[in-house]
Every structure is written in C-alpha cells, then in structure tokens.
Enzyme design. Structure first.
Site, PDB file in Angstrom:
ATOM      1  N   TYR A 485       0.843  -1.204   0.000  1.00 26.93           N
ATOM      2  CA  TYR A 485       0.000   0.000   0.000  1.00 26.93           C
ATOM      3  C   TYR A 485       0.874   1.248   0.000  1.00 26.93           C
ATOM      4  CZ  TYR A 485      -3.744   3.253   1.097  1.00 26.93           C
ATOM      5  OH  TYR A 485      -4.638   4.301   1.042  1.00 26.93           O
ATOM      6  N   SER A 565      -6.456   0.976  -4.315  1.00 31.87           N
ATOM      7  CA  SER A 565      -6.568   2.408  -4.104  1.00 31.87           C
ATOM      8  C   SER A 565      -5.195   3.068  -4.274  1.00 31.87           C
ATOM      9  CB  SER A 565      -7.180   2.675  -2.720  1.00 31.87           C
ATOM     10  OG  SER A 565      -7.561   4.014  -2.584  1.00 31.87           O
ATOM     11  N   ASP A 648     -17.761   3.708  -7.772  1.00 22.32           N
ATOM     12  CA  ASP A 648     -16.679   4.132  -6.892  1.00 22.32           C
ATOM     13  C   ASP A 648     -16.594   5.654  -6.943  1.00 22.32           C
ATOM     14  OD1 ASP A 648     -14.386   4.625  -5.464  1.00 22.32           O
ATOM     15  OD2 ASP A 648     -13.198   3.067  -6.429  1.00 22.32           O
ATOM     16  N   HIS A 683     -15.826   1.558  -3.780  1.00 26.69           N
ATOM     17  CA  HIS A 683     -14.400   1.465  -3.473  1.00 26.69           C
ATOM     18  C   HIS A 683     -14.067   0.198  -2.694  1.00 26.69           C
ATOM     19  CE1 HIS A 683     -10.541   3.384  -3.663  1.00 26.69           C
ATOM     20  NE2 HIS A 683     -10.362   3.284  -2.367  1.00 26.69           N
TER      21      HIS A 683
END
Length: 720
Positions: A485, A565, A648, A683
């Site tokens: 991430y 993301s 999203d 999302h």
C-alpha cells in the site's frame, strides 16, 4: 490505428472481432476513441503541455451512454477471457466453503445493552444484533440483507444512544461513499421517520440526553454529478430525533474556506463538543465547544493542519488527546480547556509508535506497533504503567472501546492464519476471556507466518511478512503474491483475509511489505513515502520483490503483485518502472492519473500525500510516476487484470478506464491487459460477500495461470 467514438448502438460491432487468447497470443480489445485534449501545466522552467486522449472516459457510466457502452465492451472481453482460465469454478466453490464461518464484530455496551454485528457465514451483509446484558438473548435489530436483492445496500455505521433505546445507523447504496442516516427504536424494532441525506465522511455522536445527535454533511450535489463532483462546504449539524432534516441546526461551518471538512464528537461527560477541522488526509485542527454555557464559542486547542490530534477522554476541563505534535511516534497530552496553552505529557513519546488510545475504567489502553506487530499496554489516567496485555502472538488488535466508568472492554486479535477472536477484557484485573471464537474449516497451524527485513533506498530497513502453507518450501520458483500500500499513514498489519488463505491453500506464497508512506514506524515513516519522497514507496516495493527472489521463493515469471486504491497507484507505477520483474498484476481501484486526481470527489484531500499537480515543483514529480502517463511503449508488460467499480466515488473509475485504454493502445507485448468493472459497487466497503467471492475467483484464476500455479487438474491438496 485511428480510434472512433462509439455509442451503445455500436456495441455489437465492436465485440464482433473479439477473440479470447491463451498465453502468448494477443487479445483483440475493443476500440477506444481518442479526443484532442491537451492541458498546460506550470513547471519550474515554464510550462508543459500534456495530452489526455481518453478524457471522455472520466464521465460517469450512469450519465454518458458512450462510457457505458465502453464498459460493456470491456467486460465482455474480460469475462470471456477469464472463463477460459483453469480452476476458476473450483476456486469459487472452495472459497465459498472457506468463507462460510461465523463472524462477529466487537460489542458495544450502552444502557446495559450490547450491540454487535454478526454474519452466519455467507450472508451478503452482516446483521446488527442487540441483547440485554451479557447473558441476554440476542435478537436481530437491523438486517441489511433485506434492503436489496443483490445485497448492494450496506450498513455503513451504527451509533446507539447513551441509554441504548435508539440506534442511529448509516446506509450505503451501491458502494458509494454517500450515506443516508436513519434511526431505529430498539424496543420495538420500528424505524423512525427520520431520514438524513448527503452525509459523507462522518460519524454520529449523540447528545447526553439522547434527544438527538451531531453529524457532518455536504450540500446536495447537482443532479448527475453525485459520483464525480468535488466535495466542498462540509458542515456539522445537530439533528433532533423525530424532526425533518430541514430543521437540523448548523453547528459549525466555514463558508469562507469551503475546502474545510468538519467532524464532531460529544465528550465523555456530555458537557462538551469536540470539533475537528481538516483539509486533507494528514493533520487537523481541534476545538472544544461547551454545551452547557449559553452562547459559548469554540475554544481552539490545536491550530493548523500540520499535525494529527485525537480526543481520548476528559474529566471536567482536563482533556486528554493523542497527538503527534513534537512527537513523531505519538504521545498523550493533558490540556486544560479553560487555559488551552497549559498542557503536559501524560504518556511521553516512546521508541515505538502509538496507533490508538482508548479510555476505559479510569485507565488508558494504548495500542502500539513493534515492527508492524501489535503491542498493548494499560496506564492509569496520570500515565503510570499498570501492565502489558498478553497477546497470542504475531498479529493485530482492534477494539478497546468502552466507558470511563466501566472496567469492561472488548478487543479482537487476528493474524494472517487466524480469523478474529473476540476477547472480553477486565481493565481492573487484567483478565482476558474469549467472548466469541469462530469454528474453522482449516487448521491455522498448517500455515507459517514469518517476518524478514531488507535494505531499500537510503539504507531504510523495510519489514515484510511472508506467509505460506507449512508444506511449501523455497524452491526458487513458487507462485507468489506480493501486496503493498504505502501511503496516507496507513499501516499494513498481520490481519486475516480468507481470500489470501485460499491462495496459500492452493500452494501460493503470500507476502505483505510494510512500505514507507504508512505509519508502521510513526510519522517519520509516513513522511519518507509522501510528496517528493513518493518514489521511495515504489523503490521499497521493487526491492521487496527482489528480496523474495533472492531468498529463493520466486522468480519474475512466478511473481504476481496486488494493491488497492493508493496501492493500485503503486502497482501501476512499479509495472511501468520494472515491467520485467513481474508476471502478473492486480491494480485495484487505483489512482492512475496523477495530474487530475484532485478534480474529483474526495481527490483534493489527497494533496497532503501526493502534492498538487498545480504546484510546478510537484507537477514534475507526479508526471514522472503517474501510471496513465508513463506506459512504456515497446516493453513486454506482465499480465494485468485491472479492477474497478462503476459506483466508486472515492477513486472515480475514470482513473482505471483511462489507464486500461492507454495500455491497450500501446505495444506492451503478448500478455493480456483486461479490465474488470463491477456494477453497483464502489471502493470496497459494503461489497456483498457474493460479489467478493466472484471477484476473488477471477483474480486468483488470473494470477495462478500467469505465475505457473497449475490448476488444470483441480486445486492442489497440500500436505496430503
């Protein structure tokens, strides 16, 4: 070849030439139109013109029929390709079996009642329960599964009133970040007529007398722009139960600064309202407003947006806050709101970062991270250490909520190989007792959790977890999935995910790397991976991949990568920078256009982490790694399954649409670049279990095929 804009009527023609490929063959992608869009950006040396030929794909699927037709055409190609992959049905069947176990959230006690969510295993949405006392009979209070046939309406938050007689709850529809707030009577189970619209990025905090609650919302967006327009002019309101939303009283707003966001929390004693202001994802101002003094004005406690501050509890005017002001690893300070300049450390900054602080039973419960693993300690309200909480091993914790006048709290412990077990903890005695523990269809001891460290750019020592079935060894060419991430101060912890467990059950190795940009080592670790330091994140991930190869786990032909993301941005960037290093990639709901991310919904908040493309200095940095703008023409790319969703409104799907179109138009070798676009999903939060299982079956079949995990004869039976 030239691209022409097609309409829904042309869809059949576009698909007519589509052929599904096997490894080494080329897919025939749908035609994607281009437009003559060129934007001019300021640079330190002048200006730069940047083409954006797929700008039209930023439009909403719901309002532009040409975008809807493009989505349908892409899904047709993607679905046809995925159906050819071996093992997909077997993965879906086995994952359904693994997912079918009882799951609970940590209980919350209010007015002698206990509120919690439970899923019996395969319910699309968890059901919200209440019981009177610890030994009371549970009864279902809110069942979201009855709200939509396809399971796409979700319970997105709950807040019981102080006496436990009512619950305010938030509803999310189709995966959107927009929330509708309702109120239910706990005794009767009847939903009260109250209905609050256009709430977003908000909690609900009840007044002490239970007459109503505080929440945050935005003005109603223009019709057709609900899922794309910028979110501006958020304000805090008070809603009195039983009255229409139009009667709600505005408590805090700042029309002169429409970019400000606002949140509100009623203090432990009910006498104050703690207000937070923010402009992005890092840093907040903090104010305290008396609720007992007529015409009181907010008192500023922490100014500006350079640091993060969280209200913990208060005894009278003595307030405790968790803050990283002058303390990159965090500390707890006491502030007298009658004299806010007077403040003192209660728990000083330590060598390991504070993640969270709870106030229960006149004690503070402090959660820290030690090399990305959970550690918990209990202090008295003056900051004296009482004890450490014994945890079962390498893992993560959550919970530790409760009331200052009650010693009872609940917490969860989980790890890569262990689903969450809920414990009841007595703060006075230090005793933990299992409150809920799932029955499993697998043995956690069959899986090994290890942690390694490697050196990255600038000499940083980066931790990485490597998890596998006990029978899997480092043979040099194991199919491996690397996840990362690296942003927004969000730590990646040893948590359980049944989807990852299935990947390991099939013989795959799973690795999670704690990239800079997170908070695993406090604010300094975050700062080392944002703004001008963002390339460190990509370097860390690339070095993690090379470490897995050096350790003998895998090769570039057997290595898949995944991120969501901000992690989707990570995958897009590292694939552009090192296409030779990976066999397959799963960039999911990613931020792919770094020059326009701040033009949509919540994107402007991310300037804290990314910087603004309107800043000449940051433009050059963003332009250099933006996935959409840096596709390496003529390089052989790994197989890519891009994932997004049509609703999203956090990272609008146009990011992934444009990225996929750019890749498909480039010469990137024979490996497929396909995009999977989920309908009535967002999302990620609130996605129905059925959709999660289908999506995972597609992902695992895709990366198994492209990393050499042979599923042609069914799923492997490890350890037999």
């Amino acid at each position: 070849m030239p691209r022409t804009l097609f309409s829904a009527l042309a869809l059949t023609t576009v698909l007519a030439g589509t052929a599904v490929a096997q490894e080494g063959e080329y897919l025939d992608y749908p035609e994607t139109a281009t437009v003559d869009q060129v934007d001019t950006y300021q640079t330190p040396d002048g200006t730069e013109e940047v083409a954006d030929p797929y700008r039209w794909l930023e439009d909403s699927v719901r309002t532009n029929p040409d975008v809807a037709a493009w989505v349908a055409a892409q899904n047709e190609v993607t679905n046809a390709y995925l159906e050819t992959l071996p093992g997909r049905t077997a993965i879906e069947d086995r994952l359904t079996e693994l997912w079918n176990y009882e799951r609970f959230d940590t209980p919350e006690e209010d007015g002698g009642r206990y509120f919690y969510s439970r899923n019996d295993g395969l319910q699309n949405q968890s059901v919200y329960y209440v019981q009177d006392g610890l030994d009371g009979q549970p009864r279902a209070l809110i069942d979201p599964n009855a709200w939509a046939e396809d399971g796409t309406r979700a319970l997105a938050g709950t807040a019981p009133s102080p006496d436990g007689s009512m619950v305010a709850y938030l509803v999310a529809d189709g995966g959107s970040d927009w929330r509708t707030i309702h109120v239910i009577d706990v005794d009767t189970g009847e939903v009260i007529d109250d209905r609050i619209e256009w709430a977003k990025f908000t909690g609900v905090s009840w007044a002490a007398d239970g007459t109503g609650f505080y929440y945050s919302r935005y003005p109603a967006p223009d019709e057709g722009a609900e899922f794309t327009s910028l979110n501006m002019n958020q304000a805090v309101y008070f809603h009195t139960v039983g009255t229409p939303q139009s009667d709600d009283v505005m408590i805090m707003s700042d029309p002169d600064n429409p970019e400000l966001g606002w949140g509100a929390t009623v203090s432990e004693d009910g006498d104050f309202l703690v207000l937070t202001s923010w402009t992005g994802t890092d840093g907040n101002g903090t104010y305290v407003l008396s609720l007992t003094e007529p015409n009181a004005q907010p008192i500023e406690i922490f100014e500006g947006f350079g640091n993060n501050h969280t209200y913990i509890t208060n005894v009278g005017s003595r307030f405790l806050f968790q803050t990283d002001l002058d303390a990159p690893n965090g500390r707890v300070v006491a502030v007298d709101v009658m004299n806010p300049e007077t403040r003192a450390d209660v728990i000083a900054e330590g060598e390991t970062p504070i993640q969270d602080v709870g106030a229960v039973g006149n004690h503070l419960i402090v959660e820290r991270l030690e090399d990305a693993k959970a550690a918990v300690s209990v202090y008295d309200l003056d900051g004296n250490l009482v004890r450490n909480v014994d945890l079962p091993g390498i893992g993560s914790v959550g919970g530790f909520g409760g009331h200052l006048d009650s010693p009872e709290t609940f917490y969860t412990f989980a790890s890569f190989n262990r689903p969450a077990t809920i414990y009841r903890y007595d703060v006075e005695t230090g005793e933990s007792a299992v409150f809920r523990e799932p029955d499993l269809t697998f043995d956690p001891e069959d899986y090994v959790v290890e942690q390694v460290f490697f050196e990255s750019t600038g000499g940083a020592q980066v931790p990485m977890f490597i998890v596998r079935h006990r029978s899997v060894e480092a043979t040099g060419a194991q199919p491996t999935l690397l996840y990362g991430y690296g942003g927004f101060g969000i730590a990646q912890l040893p948590t359980f995910d049944v989807r990852r467990l299935q990947w390991m059950e099939m013989g795959g190795v799973f690795a999670l790397v704690n990239l800079r940009g997170g908070s695993e080592y406090g604010r300094a670790w975050h700062d080392a991976g944002r703004l001008q330091n963002k390339q460190n994140v990509f370097d860390d991930f690339i070095n993690a991949a090379e470490e897995l190869i050096d350790l003998g786990w895998t090769t570039p032909d057997n290595l898949a990568i995944e991120g969501r993301s901000n992690g989707g941005l990570l995958i897009g960037a590292v694939v552009n920078q090192r296409p030779d290093l990976f066999a397959a990639g799963l960039p999911t709901v990613g931020v792919m256009d770094m020059l326009r991310f701040n033009q949509f919904t919540a994107g402007r908040f991310w300037v804290d982490d990314y910087g603004s493309p309107q800043d000449p200095e940051m433009f050059e940095i963003l332009r250099a790694y933006s996935p959409y703008h840096n596709v390496a023409e003529g390089e052989d790319y790994p197989a890519l399954l891009i994932l997004t969703a049509d609703t999203d409104d956090r990272v609008v799907p146009g990011h992934s649409f444009k990225y996929a179109a750019a890749l498909q138009a480039a010469e990137t070798g024979p490996a497929p670049t396909v995009i999977r676009i989920e309908t009535r999903a967002g999302h990620g939060a609130g996605t129905p279990v059925s959709k999660l299982i289908e999506e995972t079956a597609d992902k695992w079949a895709f990366i198994a095929f492209h990393t050499g995990l042979d599923l042609t004869n069914g799923l492997p039976q490890l350890g037999e």
